[in-house]
Enzyme design. Structure first.
Site, mmCIF file in Angstrom:
data_model
loop_
_atom_site.group_PDB
_atom_site.id
_atom_site.type_symbol
_atom_site.label_atom_id
_atom_site.label_comp_id
_atom_site.label_asym_id
_atom_site.label_seq_id
_atom_site.Cartn_x
_atom_site.Cartn_y
_atom_site.Cartn_z
ATOM 1 C CG ASP A 1 -0.921 -10.690 0.621
ATOM 2 O OD1 ASP A 1 -2.020 -10.532 0.438
ATOM 3 O OD2 ASP A 1 -0.325 -10.954 1.855
ATOM 4 C CG ASP B 1 1.353 -15.894 -1.821
ATOM 5 O OD1 ASP B 1 0.856 -16.080 -0.501
ATOM 6 O OD2 ASP B 1 1.734 -15.276 -3.184
HETATM 7 C C1 BG6 Z 1 1.876 -12.340 3.217
HETATM 8 C C2 BG6 Z 1 2.884 -10.828 1.756
HETATM 9 O O1 BG6 Z 1 1.254 -12.550 1.703
HETATM 10 O O2 BG6 Z 1 1.773 -11.993 4.507
HETATM 11 C C3 BG6 Z 1 3.782 -10.370 3.267
HETATM 12 O O3 BG6 Z 1 3.560 -11.702 0.824
HETATM 13 C C4 BG6 Z 1 3.155 -10.538 4.721
HETATM 14 O O4 BG6 Z 1 4.676 -9.501 2.267
HETATM 15 C C5 BG6 Z 1 2.492 -11.352 5.022
HETATM 16 O O5 BG6 Z 1 4.350 -9.905 5.146
HETATM 17 C C6 BG6 Z 1 1.935 -11.516 6.367
HETATM 18 O O6 BG6 Z 1 0.781 -10.215 6.103
HETATM 19 P P1 BG6 Z 1 0.015 -9.909 7.191
HETATM 20 O O7 BG6 Z 1 -1.332 -9.482 6.559
HETATM 21 O O8 BG6 Z 1 -0.090 -11.385 8.223
HETATM 22 O O9 BG6 Z 1 0.899 -8.769 7.963
HETATM 23 MG MG MG Z 2 2.728 -13.236 -2.520
#
Ligand code: BG6
Ligand code: MG
Length: 212
Positions: free
Chosen positions: A11, A9
């Site tokens: 984030d 993963d």
């Molecule tokens: C995930 C995060 O990696 O990505 C979530 O944990 C987030 O919190 C999701 O909503 C979507 O991210 P983005 O950057 O497309 O808004």
């Molecule tokens: Mg994550």
């Protein structure tokens, strides 16, 4: 070795952009007078932007919002979030993550990203990893967000390995659920370290090296 590939993963695992997500949602929620705190934020880990917005709107008491208005709110949050991402650089990758990734690569493992984020490639570029991974499966190639296993199944397909031969690294309970649903072993770190469905508990990123 127990596995042929590791799927990370992004984030909250490779980098701390989970904190930037929280800060951006918090600005939006405050503007709309919606109660939002770090406890509610835990539910947003791993889920898509629009699903995250729906969770935040559970406590919204204002006039009903159309689909278009919700889109605008999600875009506004993303604009705030992207401002934080613009300030990121390779120095935002910790030595521990960099060294562990290099060790895994040296051992011959295939390395992939499995993230719900549509900002994945931009973040990887900012931290200097745009050409590092063997495959990237992200929010731009899936139709269902975690806890659905689609993003990990695609990552396994992209590196041409079976789920049983891949280890997933996740900080989200929804991400561990996705791994289990897809037939992967899942290692939980951070918020998912104590999650009972995780195959392994990682107290630190380098602990991955103990389980491969
Ligand atoms: C995930 C995060 O990696 O990505 C979530 O944990 C987030 O919190 C999701 O909503 C979507 O991210 P983005 O950057 O497309 O808004
Ligand atoms: Mg994550």
């Amino acid at each position: 070795m127990k596995y042929k590939a590791v799927i990370f993963d992004l984030d909250g695992v490779i980098c701390f952009t989970d904190e930037y997500h929280y800060q951006a949602w918090k600005i939006l929620a405050d503007e709309l007078d919606i109660p939002f705190d770090r406890t509610i934020n835990e539910r947003l880990r791993g889920v898509s932007r629009m699903d995250s917005l729906e969770i935040i709107l559970e406590k919204y008491t204002g006039p009903e919002l159309s689909a278009g208005e919700k889109e605008k709110l999600a875009t506004k949050k993303n604009d705030i979030y992207r401002k934080s991402l613009e300030n990121m650089s390779p120095s935002d990758l910790t030595d521990e993550v960099r060294e562990t990734l290099n060790s895994l690569r040296d051992k011959g493992l295939k390395l992939a990203i499995g993230s719900s984020s549509k900002n994945t490639r931009f973040i990887l570029k900012q931290i200097g990893l745009e050409d590092f991974f063997d495959a990237i499966s992200d929010g731009t190639n899936i139709t269902r967000s975690k806890p659905d296993p689609e993003v990990f199944l695609k990552a396994a397909e992209f590196v041409d390995e079976k789920p049983v031969d891949c280890l997933v690294i996740e900080d989200a309970e929804a991400g561990i659920d996705a791994a289990v649903a897809g037939g992967f072993d899942g290692a939980g770190i951070g918020s998912a370290a104590g999650y009972k469905k995780a195959t392994y508990r990682l107290d630190s990123f380098k602990d991955i090296l103990k389980y491969i």
